[in-house]
Scaffold this motif. Structure first.
Motif, mmCIF file in Angstrom:
data_model
loop_
_atom_site.group_PDB
_atom_site.id
_atom_site.type_symbol
_atom_site.label_atom_id
_atom_site.label_comp_id
_atom_site.label_asym_id
_atom_site.label_seq_id
_atom_site.Cartn_x
_atom_site.Cartn_y
_atom_site.Cartn_z
ATOM 1 N N ASN A 1 1.781 -27.099 -11.227
ATOM 2 C CA ASN A 1 0.671 -26.516 -10.487
ATOM 3 C C ASN A 1 -0.001 -25.459 -11.364
ATOM 4 N N GLU A 2 -1.303 -25.564 -11.506
ATOM 5 C CA GLU A 2 -2.060 -24.644 -12.357
ATOM 6 C C GLU A 2 -1.906 -23.197 -11.910
ATOM 7 N N ASN A 3 -1.664 -22.964 -10.629
ATOM 8 C CA ASN A 3 -1.514 -21.604 -10.104
ATOM 9 C C ASN A 3 -0.229 -20.927 -10.567
ATOM 10 N N ASP A 4 0.702 -21.689 -11.146
ATOM 11 C CA ASP A 4 1.971 -21.129 -11.621
ATOM 12 C C ASP A 4 1.873 -20.504 -13.017
ATOM 13 N N PHE A 5 0.704 -20.559 -13.635
ATOM 14 C CA PHE A 5 0.536 -20.033 -14.987
ATOM 15 C C PHE A 5 0.065 -18.592 -14.981
ATOM 16 N N THR A 6 0.588 -17.822 -15.950
ATOM 17 C CA THR A 6 0.008 -16.516 -16.220
ATOM 18 C C THR A 6 -1.146 -16.703 -17.211
ATOM 19 N N LYS A 7 -1.001 -17.684 -18.102
ATOM 20 C CA LYS A 7 -2.085 -18.087 -19.000
ATOM 21 C C LYS A 7 -2.754 -19.273 -18.303
ATOM 22 N N ASP A 8 -3.789 -18.996 -17.528
ATOM 23 C CA ASP A 8 -4.315 -20.044 -16.656
ATOM 24 C C ASP A 8 -5.501 -20.809 -17.242
ATOM 25 N N ILE A 9 -5.621 -20.811 -18.551
ATOM 26 C CA ILE A 9 -6.738 -21.519 -19.158
ATOM 27 C C ILE A 9 -6.217 -22.744 -19.900
ATOM 28 N N ALA A 10 -6.770 -23.894 -19.567
ATOM 29 C CA ALA A 10 -6.428 -25.123 -20.285
ATOM 30 C C ALA A 10 -7.189 -25.129 -21.608
ATOM 31 N N PRO A 11 -6.546 -25.520 -22.706
ATOM 32 C CA PRO A 11 -7.238 -25.518 -23.998
ATOM 33 C C PRO A 11 -8.343 -26.568 -24.051
ATOM 34 N N ASN A 12 -9.378 -26.298 -24.834
ATOM 35 C CA ASN A 12 -10.492 -27.246 -24.952
ATOM 36 C C ASN A 12 -10.100 -28.498 -25.716
ATOM 37 N N PHE A 13 -9.121 -28.372 -26.621
ATOM 38 C CA PHE A 13 -8.665 -29.488 -27.439
ATOM 39 C C PHE A 13 -7.154 -29.418 -27.569
ATOM 40 N N LYS A 14 -6.529 -30.586 -27.750
ATOM 41 C CA LYS A 14 -5.075 -30.618 -27.973
ATOM 42 C C LYS A 14 -4.717 -31.929 -28.639
ATOM 43 N N ARG A 15 -3.794 -31.859 -29.579
ATOM 44 C CA ARG A 15 -3.235 -33.082 -30.165
ATOM 45 C C ARG A 15 -2.046 -33.498 -29.323
ATOM 46 N N ILE A 16 -2.036 -34.755 -28.940
ATOM 47 C CA ILE A 16 -0.910 -35.323 -28.202
ATOM 48 C C ILE A 16 -0.499 -36.592 -28.943
ATOM 49 N N ASP A 17 0.735 -36.633 -29.408
ATOM 50 C CA ASP A 17 1.290 -37.825 -30.049
ATOM 51 C C ASP A 17 0.373 -38.389 -31.137
ATOM 52 N N GLY A 18 -0.177 -37.509 -31.961
ATOM 53 C CA GLY A 18 -1.016 -37.934 -33.070
ATOM 54 C C GLY A 18 -2.464 -38.228 -32.713
#
Length: 196
Positions: free
Chosen positions: A61-78
């Motif tokens: 749940n997004e409300n469980d984060f203290t850092k509540d910002i999703a990154p604009n970019f992310k590498r996942i599995d290459g």
């Protein structure tokens, strides 16, 4: 035409306000390797990603984060994913060899992502002149221009990354468009690759 290996910055000052994700995708609740399902559109369309907190535990749940910002970019599995709220479809209408697939986060989250799903997997490594070291930053990747199709602006490179993962390779045209996305210059690194 210049080519680049697309990476993300590892600088703490960029990442300190963002939460992150596991390094693999999930399909039907199971962690999978992207290369095991590529190019199955039916499976890729059902992929999800798992959010993590600072301690590396799953967060549903997004409300469980203290850092509540999703990154604009992310590498996942290459591969590379782009946050839906910063993605601008019109920037990529003339890009060849790339489609964007919606990716959801497991649980209750406002954000979603777009997977940069290239339509080509190419092994164009110049093995004679390339040098593969234990650590990526000590390696020298050289591509064979004769094996790169003229009608693509990016592709998944096979035969180079560890663990049978792909590398994301983009040309100048795609690089220019990616850099127009919000905060792209903070997150994205374009490592120029020599071509023989």
């Amino acid at each position: 035409m210049a080519y680049y290996k697309l990476n993300l910055t590892g600088e703490n000052k960029v990442w300190k306000k963002y939460f992150t994700f596991k390094n693999n995708f999930f399909l039907s609740g199971k962690e999978i390797n992207f290369t095991d399902i590529y190019p199955s559109k039916e499976k890729i369309d059902r992929l999800k990603i798992q959010a993590l907190n600072d301690n590396g535990y799953d967060v549903l749940n997004e409300n469980d984060f203290t850092k509540d910002i999703a990154p604009n970019f992310k590498r996942i599995d290459g591969t590379m994913i782009i946050k839906g709220s910063v993605f601008e479809k019109e920037l990529f209408e003339d890009i060849k060899g790339l489609e964007f697939v919606p990716i959801k986060i497991v649980g209750k989250f406002k954000s979603d992502y777009k997977l940069m799903n290239f339509t080509n997997v190419i092994n164009c490594v110049d093995y004679v002149n390339s040098t593969k070291a234990e650590f990526d930053f000590l390696s020298t990747l050289i591509l064979l221009k004769s094996k790169i199709p003229n009608d693509v602006d990016g592709f998944f490179l096979s035969g180079w990354a560890n663990y049978d993962r792909f590398e994301v390779i983009v040309n100048d045209t795609l690089k220019k468009q990616l850099l127009k996305l919000e905060k792209a210059s903070e997150f994205l690194i374009f490592d120029k690759i020599e071509v023989s």
